[in-house]
Design a protein around this motif. Sequence first.
Motif, PDB file in Angstrom:
ATOM      1  N   UNK A 100       4.828  -0.535   2.906  1.00 11.74           N
ATOM      2  CA  UNK A 100       4.898  -1.803   2.176  1.00 11.74           C
ATOM      3  C   UNK A 100       4.300  -1.670   0.780  1.00 11.74           C
ATOM      4  N   UNK A 101       3.168  -1.004   0.673  1.00 12.92           N
ATOM      5  CA  UNK A 101       2.522  -0.807  -0.624  1.00 12.92           C
ATOM      6  C   UNK A 101       3.421   0.038  -1.531  1.00 12.92           C
ATOM      7  N   UNK A 102       3.989   1.100  -0.999  1.00 13.37           N
ATOM      8  CA  UNK A 102       4.876   1.945  -1.805  1.00 13.37           C
ATOM      9  C   UNK A 102       6.090   1.155  -2.286  1.00 13.37           C
ATOM     10  N   UNK A 103       6.642   0.317  -1.422  1.00  8.37           N
ATOM     11  CA  UNK A 103       7.789  -0.498  -1.808  1.00  8.37           C
ATOM     12  C   UNK A 103       7.417  -1.485  -2.912  1.00  8.37           C
ATOM     13  N   UNK A 104       6.262  -2.131  -2.787  1.00  6.93           N
ATOM     14  CA  UNK A 104       5.810  -3.079  -3.806  1.00  6.93           C
ATOM     15  C   UNK A 104       5.628  -2.398  -5.160  1.00  6.93           C
ATOM     16  N   UNK A 105       5.047  -1.213  -5.158  1.00 10.27           N
ATOM     17  CA  UNK A 105       4.829  -0.487  -6.410  1.00 10.27           C
ATOM     18  C   UNK A 105       6.168  -0.074  -7.018  1.00 10.27           C
TER      19      UNK A 105
END
Length: 182
Positions: A118-123
């Motif tokens: 999720x964090x990678x997708x947001x970034x």
Amino acid sequence: ALPETAKLALTDTLTFAQVTYSLPTLLSLALKERPELRSAQHLREAREADLHASRAASQPDLLIEARRRTLDPAGDGGSIRFGILFPLLDFRKSRAESQSAKSALQEQEALSQETLRTIQLEVRKAYRALEQAQKTVLSFQAGRLESAKKLLEMAQIGYEKGATSYLERIDAQQVYRSEQVE
């Protein structure tokens, strides 16, 4: 409230300074700094410690005890005891606790992986939005609004001379207004 016909004049000039970021750098920074990822990792470590504790509960324990006094209150001495404690009658309780702790650890590992994705997708989404915004600003600086205004003027002249249709004029007006909004 201002009337609709009132003209607004900007007092400050809008400036744009293009900045460049590296996606791998942003991803590594997010993986270091995001509190939800650190929280998930700490919770995973706690679940792993619970699993080790539940497995250790089924193992025999070595008992060493030293006392300064003996059991006889009249005597003055010391005693040392050694022993081994065996968990004989736990009725598979330690096995069930170990299995439960293992399941909790697996669940937390899955949650940690989901948090990471999720964090990678947001970034990545934020990085792509930044790139798109920079391209939009650069296209406006290259004369996009002026081009839309010229297109509108040509469509109006063409409509007045009978060379273009009313729909083409309306379409040119819509393009110019949307460019103004952007």
